[in-house]
Design a protein around this motif. Structure first.
Motif, short mmCIF file in Angstrom:
data_model
loop_
_atom_site.label_atom_id
_atom_site.label_comp_id
_atom_site.label_asym_id
_atom_site.label_seq_id
_atom_site.Cartn_x
_atom_site.Cartn_y
_atom_site.Cartn_z
N ALA A 172 -10.64 -6.21 2.98
CA ALA A 172 -9.24 -6.68 3.02
C ALA A 172 -8.52 -6.42 1.71
O ALA A 172 -7.39 -5.92 1.70
N ALA A 173 -9.13 -6.78 0.60
CA ALA A 173 -8.49 -6.60 -0.71
C ALA A 173 -9.56 -6.54 -1.78
O ALA A 173 -10.62 -7.14 -1.66
N LYS A 208 -10.74 -4.11 -5.67
CA LYS A 208 -10.50 -3.02 -6.61
C LYS A 208 -11.67 -2.05 -6.55
O LYS A 208 -12.81 -2.44 -6.34
N ASP A 229 -6.28 -0.38 -6.51
CA ASP A 229 -6.35 -1.51 -5.59
C ASP A 229 -6.79 -1.06 -4.21
O ASP A 229 -6.42 0.03 -3.74
N ILE A 230 -7.56 -1.92 -3.55
CA ILE A 230 -7.96 -1.71 -2.16
C ILE A 230 -7.16 -2.69 -1.31
O ILE A 230 -7.12 -3.88 -1.60
N GLN A 231 -6.50 -2.20 -0.29
CA GLN A 231 -5.74 -3.03 0.66
C GLN A 231 -6.08 -2.56 2.07
O GLN A 231 -5.96 -1.37 2.37
N ASP A 232 -6.50 -3.48 2.91
CA ASP A 232 -6.84 -3.16 4.30
C ASP A 232 -7.81 -1.99 4.41
O ASP A 232 -7.67 -1.12 5.27
N TYR A 287 -7.73 2.77 -0.34
CA TYR A 287 -7.26 2.84 -1.73
C TYR A 287 -6.67 4.23 -1.96
O TYR A 287 -7.04 5.19 -1.30
N THR A 317 -14.30 -7.68 -5.30
CA THR A 317 -13.35 -8.54 -4.60
C THR A 317 -13.56 -9.94 -5.15
O THR A 317 -14.65 -10.50 -5.04
#
Length: 140
Positions: free
Chosen positions: A42-43, A45, A60-63, A66, A85
């Motif tokens: 989900a979220a 780095k 950043d990692i989102q869903d 990245y 995370t």
């Protein structure tokens, strides 16, 4: 004019001509996906630490995705990869950066250390390839 002055001028011109190449390493964009036990993260780095003299990068990692743009991207080379995370535990802990008695929220990394602090994950990155780098973490 002394021959030392002439020699100095010749050396300066020669040094200037030899330095015409672009010495700045070429950065590139990097993108990919991150899943944990088959589910998109989900979220968090993703961090790329240079092992061969390149330039490290973080994004950043989102869903589960990245993307690090070229201006912040790594240079070609070998990298160690970390994925983190963080979340609040609901507890308060002493804040070592503040005054005595000051407290702050406790934050922990929920991704196992083998994927960050103790990571052995590595990639070979080519700044001109545009190839995605996907990571599938198995914690179970």
């Amino acid at each position: 004019m002394s021959r030392y002055c002439i020699l100095g001028a010749v050396l300066l011109v020669t040094a200037g001509l030899c330095g015409c190449g672009d010495a700045t390493p070429k950065r590139g964009p990097i993108r990919g996906t991150v899943t944990v036990d088959g589910e998109p993260l989900a979220a968090g780095k993703v961090r790329f630490f240079a092992l061969t003299g390149g330039i490290s990068a973080e994004g950043d990692i989102q869903d589960g995705r990245y993307e690090i743009p070229v201006e912040r991207g790594p240079t070609s080379g070998k990298y160690r990869v970390e994925i983190v995370t963080e979340k609040k535990t609901g507890r308060k802990v002493p804040d070592r950066d503040a005054g005595p008695g000051e407290m702050k929220d406790e934050i922990v990394n929920v991704i196992p250390p083998k994927f960050n602090r103790d990571s052995t994950m590595q990639i070979d990155y080519d700044s001109g390839a545009g190839t995605p780098h996907d990571f599938s973490l198995k914690t179970k």
